[in-house]
Enzyme design. Sequence first.
Site, PDB file in Angstrom:
ATOM      1  N   ARG A 170       0.862  -1.108   0.059  1.00 25.66           N
ATOM      2  CA  ARG A 170       0.172  -0.027  -0.038  1.00 25.66           C
ATOM      3  C   ARG A 170       0.985   1.432   0.201  1.00 25.66           C
ATOM      4  NH1 ARG A 170      -2.228  -3.652  -0.883  1.00 25.66           N
ATOM      5  NH2 ARG A 170      -4.018  -4.564   0.043  1.00 25.66           N
TER       6      ARG A 170
ATOM      7  N   SER B  71      -9.918  -0.551   5.114  1.00 29.01           N
ATOM      8  CA  SER B  71      -9.172  -0.728   6.170  1.00 29.01           C
ATOM      9  C   SER B  71      -8.284   0.532   6.485  1.00 29.01           C
ATOM     10  CB  SER B  71      -7.970  -1.769   5.484  1.00 29.01           C
ATOM     11  OG  SER B  71      -8.573  -3.008   5.203  1.00 29.01           O
TER      12      SER B  71
ATOM     13  N   GLU C 217      -3.255   3.068   6.993  1.00 36.23           N
ATOM     14  CA  GLU C 217      -3.252   2.931   5.475  1.00 36.23           C
ATOM     15  C   GLU C 217      -3.943   4.386   5.082  1.00 36.23           C
ATOM     16  OE1 GLU C 217      -4.917  -0.731   4.105  1.00 36.23           O
ATOM     17  OE2 GLU C 217      -5.409   0.189   2.156  1.00 36.23           O
TER      18      GLU C 217
HETATM   19  C1  LIG Z   1     -15.378   0.000   1.469  1.00 37.59           C
HETATM   20  C2  LIG Z   1     -13.974   0.260   0.980  1.00 37.59           C
HETATM   21  C3  LIG Z   1     -12.749  -0.943   0.712  1.00 37.59           C
HETATM   22  C4  LIG Z   1     -11.661  -0.571   0.198  1.00 37.59           C
HETATM   23  N1  LIG Z   1     -11.213  -1.943  -0.088  1.00 37.59           N
HETATM   24  C5  LIG Z   1      -9.631  -1.786  -0.330  1.00 37.59           C
HETATM   25  C6  LIG Z   1      -8.994  -3.003  -0.874  1.00 37.59           C
HETATM   26  O1  LIG Z   1      -9.728  -3.774  -0.846  1.00 37.59           O
HETATM   27  N2  LIG Z   1      -7.720  -2.723  -1.243  1.00 37.59           N
HETATM   28  C7  LIG Z   1      -7.091  -1.512  -1.356  1.00 37.59           C
HETATM   29  O2  LIG Z   1      -6.006  -1.239  -1.754  1.00 37.59           O
HETATM   30  N3  LIG Z   1      -7.936  -0.255  -0.960  1.00 37.59           N
HETATM   31  C8  LIG Z   1      -9.117  -0.484  -0.713  1.00 37.59           C
HETATM   32  N4  LIG Z   1      -9.736   0.705  -0.206  1.00 37.59           N
HETATM   33  C9  LIG Z   1      -9.312   1.965  -0.127  1.00 37.59           C
HETATM   34  C10 LIG Z   1      -9.403   2.644  -1.665  1.00 37.59           C
HETATM   35  O3  LIG Z   1     -10.486   2.195  -2.233  1.00 37.59           O
HETATM   36  C11 LIG Z   1      -8.278   2.829  -2.348  1.00 37.59           C
HETATM   37  O4  LIG Z   1      -7.008   3.275  -1.618  1.00 37.59           O
HETATM   38  C12 LIG Z   1      -8.335   3.700  -3.724  1.00 37.59           C
HETATM   39  O5  LIG Z   1      -7.217   3.411  -4.628  1.00 37.59           O
HETATM   40  C13 LIG Z   1      -8.495   5.110  -3.281  1.00 37.59           C
HETATM   41  O6  LIG Z   1      -8.735   5.900  -4.338  1.00 37.59           O
HETATM   42  P1  LIG Z   1      -9.597   7.137  -4.537  1.00 37.59           P
HETATM   43  O7  LIG Z   1      -9.342   7.602  -5.796  1.00 37.59           O
HETATM   44  O8  LIG Z   1     -10.793   7.282  -3.843  1.00 37.59           O
HETATM   45  O9  LIG Z   1      -8.443   8.246  -3.704  1.00 37.59           O
HETATM   46  P2  LIG Z   1      -8.504   9.599  -2.644  1.00 37.59           P
HETATM   47  O10 LIG Z   1      -8.955   8.898  -1.387  1.00 37.59           O
HETATM   48  O11 LIG Z   1      -9.237  10.471  -3.399  1.00 37.59           O
HETATM   49  O12 LIG Z   1      -6.930   9.828  -2.543  1.00 37.59           O
HETATM   50  C14 LIG Z   1      -6.167   8.801  -1.896  1.00 37.59           C
HETATM   51  C15 LIG Z   1      -4.800   9.659  -1.913  1.00 37.59           C
HETATM   52  O13 LIG Z   1      -4.170   9.478  -3.070  1.00 37.59           O
HETATM   53  C16 LIG Z   1      -3.711  10.970  -3.782  1.00 37.59           C
HETATM   54  N5  LIG Z   1      -4.380  10.901  -5.033  1.00 37.59           N
HETATM   55  C17 LIG Z   1      -5.686  10.538  -5.551  1.00 37.59           C
HETATM   56  N6  LIG Z   1      -5.518  10.607  -6.925  1.00 37.59           N
HETATM   57  C18 LIG Z   1      -4.459  11.113  -7.235  1.00 37.59           C
HETATM   58  C19 LIG Z   1      -3.852  11.437  -8.378  1.00 37.59           C
HETATM   59  N7  LIG Z   1      -4.455  11.376  -9.748  1.00 37.59           N
HETATM   60  N8  LIG Z   1      -2.593  12.022  -8.437  1.00 37.59           N
HETATM   61  C20 LIG Z   1      -1.872  12.164  -7.267  1.00 37.59           C
HETATM   62  N9  LIG Z   1      -2.574  11.692  -6.154  1.00 37.59           N
HETATM   63  C21 LIG Z   1      -3.829  11.197  -6.023  1.00 37.59           C
HETATM   64  C22 LIG Z   1      -4.802  11.879  -2.911  1.00 37.59           C
HETATM   65  O14 LIG Z   1      -4.097  13.078  -2.697  1.00 37.59           O
HETATM   66  C23 LIG Z   1      -4.755  11.011  -1.366  1.00 37.59           C
HETATM   67  O15 LIG Z   1      -3.542  11.416  -0.699  1.00 37.59           O
HETATM   68  C24 LIG Z   1     -11.068   0.733   0.200  1.00 37.59           C
HETATM   69  C25 LIG Z   1     -12.004   1.742   0.512  1.00 37.59           C
HETATM   70  C26 LIG Z   1     -13.280   1.620   0.956  1.00 37.59           C
HETATM   71  C27 LIG Z   1     -14.279   2.651   1.354  1.00 37.59           C
END
Ligand SMILES: Cc1cc2nc3c(=O)[nH]c(=O)nc-3n(C[C@H](O)[C@H](O)[C@H](O)COP(=O)(O)OP(=O)(O)OC[C@H]3O[C@@H](n4cnc5c(N)ncnc54)[C@H](O)[C@@H]3O)c2cc1C
Length: 338
Positions: free
Chosen positions: A164, A238, A334
Site C-alpha cells: 500500500r 481498512s 493505511e
Molecule cells: C469500502 C472500502 C473498501 C476498500 N477496499 C480496499 C481494498 O480492498 N484494497 C485497497 O488497496 N484499498 C481499498 N480501499 C481504499 C481505497 O479504495 C483505495 O485506496 C483507492 O485507491 C483510493 O482511491 P481514491 O480515488 O478514492 O483516492 P482518494 O481517497 O481520493 O486519494 C487517496 C490519496 O491519493 C492521492 N491521489 C488521488 N488521486 C491522485 C492522483 N490522480 N494523483 C496524485 N495523487 C492522487 C490523494 O491526494 C490522497 O493522498 C477501500 C476503501 C473503501 C471505502
Amino acid sequence: MQVQQNFLLKKYNTFGIEVYAKYFAEFDSINVLQEVLPSIASGNFPILILGGGSNILFTKNFEGLILKNELRGISVIKEDDEFVYVQAGAGENWHQFVLYCLQKNLSGVENLSLIPGNVGASPMQNIGAYGVEIKDVFYELEAFHLKEKTVIRFNSSECEFGYRDSIFKKRYKDQFAILNVTFRLNKNPQYNISYGAIEQELKQMDVEELSIHAISQAVINIRSSRLPDPGVIGNAGSFFKNPTMPGKNFDELKKIYFDIPSYIVNQDHVKIPAAWLIEQCGWKGYKKGDAGVHVKQALVLVNYGKASGKEIYQLSEEIKNSVKQKFNIDLEREVNII
Ligand SMILES: Cc1cc2nc3c(=O)[nH]c(=O)nc-3n(C[C@H](O)[C@H](O)[C@H](O)COP(=O)(O)OP(=O)(O)OC[C@H]3O[C@@H](n4cnc5c(N)ncnc54)[C@H](O)[C@@H]3O)c2cc1C
C-alpha cells in the site's frame, strides 16, 4: 476551470466528514493544469489532488486548493502475443476499469473488483486485494509535476511500489498529479484463487469452469457481504495496514497467544492481520458518539453520521495505543490523514 470557495467536502470523501476546502476545482484536461494552475496557485497554499475520496480522512478544513481529477478515457495503446496494454485516465472509476477489462477478456485485475476510488490513486496506493496488487499489472504512468509544470513518465521500478505504498506517498508526496496509468493485461488468463475465501465462494456459486468473470463475481460477493458500503455507513476501508514482523519475534508472541494468525511474507518475515490484533483488544463493534469500529470488520473505522475527522483520528490513536500496549506492535495507518 471554475474555482469554488469554501466548498463542502462531505460528498467528496467516503467517510462523509463535514469539512470545507478553501478552494475547490475540477480538471478534465492537462491544459487546464498547465494554463490555469499557475494563476490560481500563485498563492502560498497547499494543493491536494482528489480522486474518489475513499482513502482519506479530513481532520480539519483544508486551507488550500483541492483539485478533483476528472481525466477520463480508456483505450488500448498496444499489444503483443501475450499482453494488451490499456491506458486509463486517472479520473476513471476503478471498478468501471475492471469491468472494461472483463468485457475485453483481459486478465489481471479481476481480483481487484469493487475496490472503491479512481484509477489515479491505484498506483499511488498500490491497491491490493485477494493476493493481487496493482504492481502485478502496472506498466507505466504519466504524472504532472505541480510546481515545475512538466509531465514525467514513471515505470514500475521508478514507482518504488511497496505494501500500500509507492514513491508518491514518500519522496514525491504531494508533488504530482497522476494523469493516466497504463496496465499490462494478460490475453491468457492467469487465475489466482488461493487467497482468502475465493475458492469457497466459487464452490458456493457452483462454478464449473473457472473464468475471470467468475472470479470477479466471487470477489464482489465476498466484498459485498463483509465490507460496509460507504453509501450507507461512512468509512475508508481498512484503516490500518497489516503489520509485518521478523519470524523470531512472532515465535515469541505465539508462545503467549497460541492462536495468533499469520501469513508468510518471506523467509524471515510474517504478516499479522491487524483486524485480529484490534479485535483482541476489544474494539470490534465499539462506538463512541458517531465514531466507531465496524461490527463485522475490526479493521474498518466508521462514521455513523456526524463524527468529526478528529474524533475518528482520536479513536484510531486509542486503538494504536492499546495494540502497542498488549502486543508491543506499532500499527501503521493505511488511510491518508489530511
Ligand atoms: C469500502 C472500502 C473498501 C476498500 N477496499 C480496499 C481494498 O480492498 N484494497 C485497497 O488497496 N484499498 C481499498 N480501499 C481504499 C481505497 O479504495 C483505495 O485506496 C483507492 O485507491 C483510493 O482511491 P481514491 O480515488 O478514492 O483516492 P482518494 O481517497 O481520493 O486519494 C487517496 C490519496 O491519493 C492521492 N491521489 C488521488 N488521486 C491522485 C492522483 N490522480 N494523483 C496524485 N495523487 C492522487 C490523494 O491526494 C490522497 O493522498 C477501500 C476503501 C473503501 C471505502
